[in-house]
Motif scaffolding. Structure first.
Motif, PDB file in Angstrom:
ATOM      1  N   ILE A 226       0.848  -1.197   0.000  1.00  0.00           N
ATOM      2  CA  ILE A 226       0.000   0.000   0.000  1.00  0.00           C
ATOM      3  C   ILE A 226       0.880   1.242   0.000  1.00  0.00           C
ATOM      4  N   GLU A 227       0.595   2.147  -0.899  1.00  0.00           N
ATOM      5  CA  GLU A 227       1.327   3.415  -0.950  1.00  0.00           C
ATOM      6  C   GLU A 227       1.097   4.201   0.338  1.00  0.00           C
ATOM      7  N   PRO A 228       2.086   5.028   0.746  1.00  0.00           N
ATOM      8  CA  PRO A 228       1.928   5.834   1.973  1.00  0.00           C
ATOM      9  C   PRO A 228       0.604   6.592   1.985  1.00  0.00           C
ATOM     10  N   GLN A 229      -0.112   6.452   3.079  1.00  0.00           N
ATOM     11  CA  GLN A 229      -1.428   7.069   3.224  1.00  0.00           C
ATOM     12  C   GLN A 229      -1.438   8.015   4.422  1.00  0.00           C
ATOM     13  N   GLU A 230      -2.233   9.073   4.312  1.00  0.00           N
ATOM     14  CA  GLU A 230      -2.327  10.060   5.392  1.00  0.00           C
ATOM     15  C   GLU A 230      -3.304   9.583   6.461  1.00  0.00           C
ATOM     16  N   ALA A 231      -2.934   9.860   7.703  1.00  0.00           N
ATOM     17  CA  ALA A 231      -3.804   9.547   8.842  1.00  0.00           C
ATOM     18  C   ALA A 231      -3.543  10.578   9.933  1.00  0.00           C
ATOM     19  N   PHE A 232      -4.473  10.672  10.886  1.00  0.00           N
ATOM     20  CA  PHE A 232      -4.354  11.637  11.978  1.00  0.00           C
ATOM     21  C   PHE A 232      -4.349  10.897  13.308  1.00  0.00           C
ATOM     22  N   THR A 233      -3.409  11.276  14.169  1.00  0.00           N
ATOM     23  CA  THR A 233      -3.334  10.687  15.501  1.00  0.00           C
ATOM     24  C   THR A 233      -4.414  11.295  16.398  1.00  0.00           C
ATOM     25  N   SER A 234      -4.531  10.762  17.614  1.00  0.00           N
ATOM     26  CA  SER A 234      -5.560  11.260  18.531  1.00  0.00           C
ATOM     27  C   SER A 234      -5.290  12.697  18.963  1.00  0.00           C
ATOM     28  N   ASP A 235      -4.002  13.140  18.879  1.00  0.00           N
ATOM     29  CA  ASP A 235      -3.694  14.538  19.197  1.00  0.00           C
ATOM     30  C   ASP A 235      -3.606  15.399  17.934  1.00  0.00           C
ATOM     31  N   SER A 236      -4.305  14.956  16.885  1.00  0.00           N
ATOM     32  CA  SER A 236      -4.516  15.741  15.659  1.00  0.00           C
ATOM     33  C   SER A 236      -3.225  16.062  14.912  1.00  0.00           C
ATOM     34  N   VAL A 237      -2.289  15.141  14.889  1.00  0.00           N
ATOM     35  CA  VAL A 237      -1.052  15.305  14.120  1.00  0.00           C
ATOM     36  C   VAL A 237      -1.136  14.425  12.875  1.00  0.00           C
ATOM     37  N   GLN A 238      -0.829  15.011  11.725  1.00  0.00           N
ATOM     38  CA  GLN A 238      -0.915  14.276  10.463  1.00  0.00           C
ATOM     39  C   GLN A 238       0.351  13.446  10.232  1.00  0.00           C
ATOM     40  N   VAL A 239       0.169  12.177   9.904  1.00  0.00           N
ATOM     41  CA  VAL A 239       1.289  11.283   9.614  1.00  0.00           C
ATOM     42  C   VAL A 239       1.009  10.538   8.315  1.00  0.00           C
ATOM     43  N   LYS A 240       2.080   9.981   7.732  1.00  0.00           N
ATOM     44  CA  LYS A 240       1.953   9.126   6.552  1.00  0.00           C
ATOM     45  C   LYS A 240       2.409   7.726   6.920  1.00  0.00           C
ATOM     46  N   VAL A 241       1.561   6.743   6.605  1.00  0.00           N
ATOM     47  CA  VAL A 241       1.816   5.365   7.012  1.00  0.00           C
ATOM     48  C   VAL A 241       1.932   4.487   5.769  1.00  0.00           C
ATOM     49  N   ASP A 242       2.996   3.681   5.735  1.00  0.00           N
ATOM     50  CA  ASP A 242       3.248   2.754   4.637  1.00  0.00           C
ATOM     51  C   ASP A 242       3.082   1.331   5.175  1.00  0.00           C
ATOM     52  N   ALA A 243       2.187   0.540   4.545  1.00  0.00           N
ATOM     53  CA  ALA A 243       1.898  -0.810   5.051  1.00  0.00           C
ATOM     54  C   ALA A 243       1.947  -1.840   3.931  1.00  0.00           C
ATOM     55  N   ILE A 244       2.163  -3.108   4.323  1.00  0.00           N
ATOM     56  CA  ILE A 244       2.144  -4.241   3.388  1.00  0.00           C
ATOM     57  C   ILE A 244       1.175  -5.292   3.932  1.00  0.00           C
ATOM     58  N   ILE A 245       0.281  -5.783   3.060  1.00  0.00           N
ATOM     59  CA  ILE A 245      -0.689  -6.809   3.443  1.00  0.00           C
ATOM     60  C   ILE A 245      -0.210  -8.164   2.926  1.00  0.00           C
ATOM     61  N   TYR A 246      -0.161  -9.159   3.804  1.00  0.00           N
ATOM     62  CA  TYR A 246       0.141 -10.535   3.404  1.00  0.00           C
ATOM     63  C   TYR A 246      -1.158 -11.338   3.512  1.00  0.00           C
ATOM     64  N   TRP A 247      -1.563 -11.984   2.416  1.00  0.00           N
ATOM     65  CA  TRP A 247      -2.855 -12.650   2.381  1.00  0.00           C
ATOM     66  C   TRP A 247      -2.818 -13.854   1.445  1.00  0.00           C
ATOM     67  N   LYS A 248      -3.819 -14.711   1.590  1.00  0.00           N
ATOM     68  CA  LYS A 248      -3.959 -15.856   0.677  1.00  0.00           C
ATOM     69  C   LYS A 248      -5.420 -16.258   0.580  1.00  0.00           C
ATOM     70  N   VAL A 249      -5.757 -16.843  -0.564  1.00  0.00           N
ATOM     71  CA  VAL A 249      -7.119 -17.307  -0.803  1.00  0.00           C
ATOM     72  C   VAL A 249      -7.308 -18.674  -0.143  1.00  0.00           C
ATOM     73  N   THR A 250      -8.345 -18.804   0.668  1.00  0.00           N
ATOM     74  CA  THR A 250      -8.656 -20.087   1.314  1.00  0.00           C
ATOM     75  C   THR A 250      -9.920 -20.732   0.730  1.00  0.00           C
ATOM     76  N   ASP A 251     -10.762 -19.906   0.107  1.00  0.00           N
ATOM     77  CA  ASP A 251     -11.982 -20.423  -0.509  1.00  0.00           C
ATOM     78  C   ASP A 251     -12.164 -19.687  -1.834  1.00  0.00           C
ATOM     79  N   LEU A 252     -11.837 -20.393  -2.936  1.00  0.00           N
ATOM     80  CA  LEU A 252     -11.860 -19.742  -4.240  1.00  0.00           C
ATOM     81  C   LEU A 252     -13.267 -19.303  -4.635  1.00  0.00           C
ATOM     82  N   TYR A 253     -14.269 -20.084  -4.251  1.00  0.00           N
ATOM     83  CA  TYR A 253     -15.664 -19.756  -4.592  1.00  0.00           C
ATOM     84  C   TYR A 253     -16.037 -18.387  -3.983  1.00  0.00           C
ATOM     85  N   LYS A 254     -15.808 -18.219  -2.668  1.00  0.00           N
ATOM     86  CA  LYS A 254     -16.159 -16.959  -2.016  1.00  0.00           C
ATOM     87  C   LYS A 254     -15.336 -15.791  -2.563  1.00  0.00           C
TER      88      LYS A 254
END
Length: 278
Positions: free
Chosen positions: A68-96
């Motif tokens: 995931i490209e860096p995305q903007e988010a706000f902390t509880s004290d209203s400070v803007q940050v950019k967060v970069d994340a990676i999702i690891y996933w796999k298909v367990t049910d092809l039908y669904k």
């Protein structure tokens, strides 16, 4: 007759070859018949009905990742940050995974981004930098049930980097510079105050302290006017003749106090550890 038999044999052989489908290890495939789901093909040799059966989707069941490209988010004290994340996933049910959600990867991205902003929004800025592991675990737990209904398992979500927005960084640096300047001014003022206190103590204990002080002030007065006149900007300074004559007179009659004042100043400087020449 033999030609008809040969044609029939070729037709059967062609149909058999056309109906055979090999699915590689680590993959599965969805088969539809006349537009409806029929079955899921597993790894190995499979047979389908030519012209009626269609393989509509073939997908790996191995672990995949979405960066995931860096995305903007706000902390509880209203400070803007950019967060970069990676999702690891796999298909367990092809039908669904095929029938329950439109555009699986985009849906996963949006789901993780929503949960990520929620997690960041519950923390203060300082805590976000030291809580990457907690954020990752919280994300995985929060979206697990939703992705299960899609036939997908989220193995983990890793927070690669948390960065402050450029305007926030500039503001913090400016605040730090201002604090350093304030501390420097405070130390300088304290040093001058300590120095003057020591001078005052020395003059108080000296019988000729008042005369020495007058000499000191007169000398500083003349020095200040000299520097003012030495400035590259042209200036005209109107001075009270009486004040000027009195200052010059005090300088002339106080020559004999010069050495004494230097000694007292040196004595005060040694007491405070500050080097000063008059």
């Amino acid at each position: 007759m033999e030609g008809i038999i040969a044609a029939f044999v070729l037709l059967i052989m062609g149909s058999t070859l056309g109906s055979a489908k090999v699915i590689n290890q680590g993959y599965e495939a969805i088969v539809e018949q006349t537009g409806k789901y029929k079955r899921t093909l597993k790894p190995g040799l499979n047979f389908i009905v030519p012209l009626l059966d269609t393989i509509v989707w073939e997908e790996t069941t191995r672990e995949q990742l979405i960066d995931i490209e860096p995305q903007e988010a706000f902390t509880s004290d209203s400070v803007q940050v950019k967060v970069d994340a990676i999702i690891y996933w796999k298909v367990t049910d092809l039908y669904k995974a095929y029938y329950e959600v439109e555009d699986l990867e985009t849906a996963l991205k949006n789901l993780v981004l929503t949960a990520l902003r929620s997690q960041i929004g519950q923390m203060e800025l300082q805590k976000t930098f030291s809580s990457r592991k907690e954020i990752s675990q919280g994300l995985t737990e929060e979206i697990k049930e939703v992705t299960k209904a899609w036939g997908v398992e989220i193995t983990r979500v890793e927070i690669q980097e948390i960065k402050l927005a450029p305007n926030i960084v500039a503001s913090i640096e400016k605040e730090k510079a201002a604090q350093i300047a304030r501390n420097a001014a405070k130390l300088e003022a304290q040093g001058v105050a300590d120095y003057m206190r020591q001078i005052s103590d020395v003059l108080k204990d000296n019988p000729k302290g008042q005369d020495a002080l007058k000499f000191f002030l007169a000398q500083k007065f003349v020095d200040a006017n000299y520097k003012l006149g030495d400035s590259p900007n042209s200036k005209i300074v109107f001075m009270n003749p009486k004040d000027m004559s009195e200052a010059v007179t005090e300088l002339m009659v106080a020559d004999e106090l010069s050495d004494q004042i230097k000694d007292m100043s040196n004595e005060a400087t040694k007491a405070t550890g500050i080097t000063q020449s008059i």
